[in-house]
Design an enzyme around this catalytic site. Sequence first.
Site, PDB file in Angstrom:
ATOM      1  N   HIS A 175       0.856  -1.192   0.000  1.00  0.00           N
ATOM      2  CA  HIS A 175       0.000   0.000   0.000  1.00  0.00           C
ATOM      3  C   HIS A 175       0.892   1.241   0.000  1.00  0.00           C
ATOM      4  CE1 HIS A 175      -3.940  -1.985   1.687  1.00  0.00           C
ATOM      5  NE2 HIS A 175      -3.823  -2.115   0.388  1.00  0.00           N
ATOM      6  N   HIS A 193     -11.537  -9.191  -6.761  1.00  0.00           N
ATOM      7  CA  HIS A 193     -11.237  -7.898  -6.134  1.00  0.00           C
ATOM      8  C   HIS A 193     -10.348  -7.125  -7.095  1.00  0.00           C
ATOM      9  CE1 HIS A 193      -9.926  -4.985  -3.229  1.00  0.00           C
ATOM     10  NE2 HIS A 193      -8.862  -5.619  -2.791  1.00  0.00           N
ATOM     11  N   GLU A 237      -8.355  -4.517  -6.639  1.00  0.00           N
ATOM     12  CA  GLU A 237      -7.127  -3.845  -6.210  1.00  0.00           C
ATOM     13  C   GLU A 237      -5.955  -4.395  -7.031  1.00  0.00           C
ATOM     14  OE1 GLU A 237      -6.542  -3.647  -1.959  1.00  0.00           O
ATOM     15  OE2 GLU A 237      -5.136  -1.984  -2.159  1.00  0.00           O
ATOM     16  N   ASP A 239      -2.964  -5.306  -6.750  1.00  0.00           N
ATOM     17  CA  ASP A 239      -2.089  -6.440  -6.432  1.00  0.00           C
ATOM     18  C   ASP A 239      -2.677  -7.755  -6.947  1.00  0.00           C
ATOM     19  OD1 ASP A 239      -3.982  -5.797  -4.419  1.00  0.00           O
ATOM     20  OD2 ASP A 239      -2.962  -7.054  -2.957  1.00  0.00           O
ATOM     21  N   HIS A 293     -12.120  -6.324   1.651  1.00  0.00           N
ATOM     22  CA  HIS A 293     -12.062  -5.079   2.367  1.00  0.00           C
ATOM     23  C   HIS A 293     -12.369  -3.865   1.502  1.00  0.00           C
ATOM     24  CE1 HIS A 293      -7.857  -3.720   1.034  1.00  0.00           C
ATOM     25  NE2 HIS A 293      -8.109  -4.822   0.359  1.00  0.00           N
ATOM     26  N   ASP A 353      -8.688 -11.367  -0.313  1.00  0.00           N
ATOM     27  CA  ASP A 353      -7.858 -10.839   0.776  1.00  0.00           C
ATOM     28  C   ASP A 353      -8.218 -11.416   2.152  1.00  0.00           C
ATOM     29  OD1 ASP A 353      -6.080  -9.122  -0.563  1.00  0.00           O
ATOM     30  OD2 ASP A 353      -7.564  -7.541  -0.676  1.00  0.00           O
ATOM     31  N   TYR A 393      -1.866  -8.589   9.512  1.00  0.00           N
ATOM     32  CA  TYR A 393      -2.676  -8.333   8.309  1.00  0.00           C
ATOM     33  C   TYR A 393      -4.089  -7.930   8.706  1.00  0.00           C
ATOM     34  CZ  TYR A 393      -4.603  -9.440   3.653  1.00  0.00           C
ATOM     35  OH  TYR A 393      -5.219  -9.393   2.429  1.00  0.00           O
ATOM     36  N   HIS A 440      -3.316 -13.912  -0.574  1.00  0.00           N
ATOM     37  CA  HIS A 440      -1.966 -13.658  -0.050  1.00  0.00           C
ATOM     38  C   HIS A 440      -1.632 -14.743   0.975  1.00  0.00           C
ATOM     39  CE1 HIS A 440      -1.824  -9.556  -1.667  1.00  0.00           C
ATOM     40  NE2 HIS A 440      -2.968  -9.289  -1.083  1.00  0.00           N
TER      41      HIS A 440
HETATM   42 FE1  FEO Z   1      -7.085  -5.567  -1.361  1.00  0.00          FE
HETATM   43 FE2  FEO Z   1      -4.600  -7.816  -1.681  1.00  0.00          FE
HETATM   44  O1  FEO Z   1      -5.636  -6.369  -2.198  1.00  0.00           O
END
Ligand code: FEO
Length: 395
Positions: free
Chosen positions: A22, A78, A80, A82, A144, A163, A191, A224
Amino acid sequence: MKELKKNIYWVGIKDWELKRFHGDEFVTEKGSTYNSYLIKDEKTALVDTAWGPFKEAYVDALSQAVDLSAIDYIVCNHSETDHSGALPLLLSKIPGTPVYCTQKGAQMLKRHYHEDWNFQIVKTGSALPLGEYELNFVEAPMLHWPDSMFTYVKGASLLLPNDAFGQHYAFSGFFNDEADPCELNREAIIYYANILAPFGKMIRAKIDQLKSMNLPIDMIAPSHGVIWRDNPMEIVERYYEWAGEYREDFVAIVYDTMWHGTKQMAEAIGAGITKQGIKAKIINAARNDSTHVLTDIFRAAGILLGSSTYNNGLLHSMAGIAEGIRGMKLRGKLGAAFGSYGWSGEAPQILSDSLAKSGIKVTAEPIKAVNNPTEEEIAACVAYGEAFARAVKEQ
Ligand code: FEO
């Protein structure tokens, strides 16, 4: 590529070298992974991809695992970056491949990449048959991001929750039973505290909903870190606990100091707390990474914040910690503030007000001292710590 279940493969990236996530907000001592899953059934589906800097490596490895043109469906749990960062390169090679995501997911992907891909919008209850397996989608807004969703692989008892239940943790294996349990547990709560803590009420509601759906789950593969195959529901139960009014039996004393006056107060307050039989962690906010400081704050039953007064306000490390606490939406914790000052002395009251506005129950007016505390003021700090510890014991 690693087969997790019959015809279901991990095709992700292990990012051993990641130290910040982030931007520079989140320290990732153990790196991270961008987990992506390939299901080769009568139809072939790919669930999530990898971060943009790895797009070539990801697509190269994927093309060795499967003929890219054989991919029928891409699921984006998701948006995002990543997890979606390799999508532009992948879709440039297989244009028109449908991308299954939530309505919000499509909006966000368009904003990230300015591409109008073949979006197929799904909701909770939507299903995508593959043959032996079937993908079932469960929207998970604010776990999230507003676009987040889970994919359940019916027929494999496999949950792909993106996530949720993840950790920034790269290691040589794949499964939770192959990981160092101390490292894994630490990274899991770091996390949660730094990414998911603000959404505790929604997390509990989502877990309740999942349980009510009675889905058989024998593996949870987040986006992750480890894949939970040994007692996978344990991490779900831990999330349920963390998402409540979670507290462990210690007090976090977090401070920053200019000429050690506030440090002396922190130590004296800590002595008072331990006199009452409660453990105290004394943490200099300027000398520890905020990711770890906020994790200790998340875990603590009580939070004591201290800052010297500087230019009528806070030292910047404590301003950052106060902002972090505001965002975490903590519940069920006690707090108070302290600090030394030269002439105006606003910092302790600013911290106390910030705690109260953040939902922390403030137990007492802040305690202050001019420059270096006297013996009497040190004794008052010890008494302050003892009173705080008694309040923690009674809560
Ligand atoms: Fe919310 Fe692992 O990205």
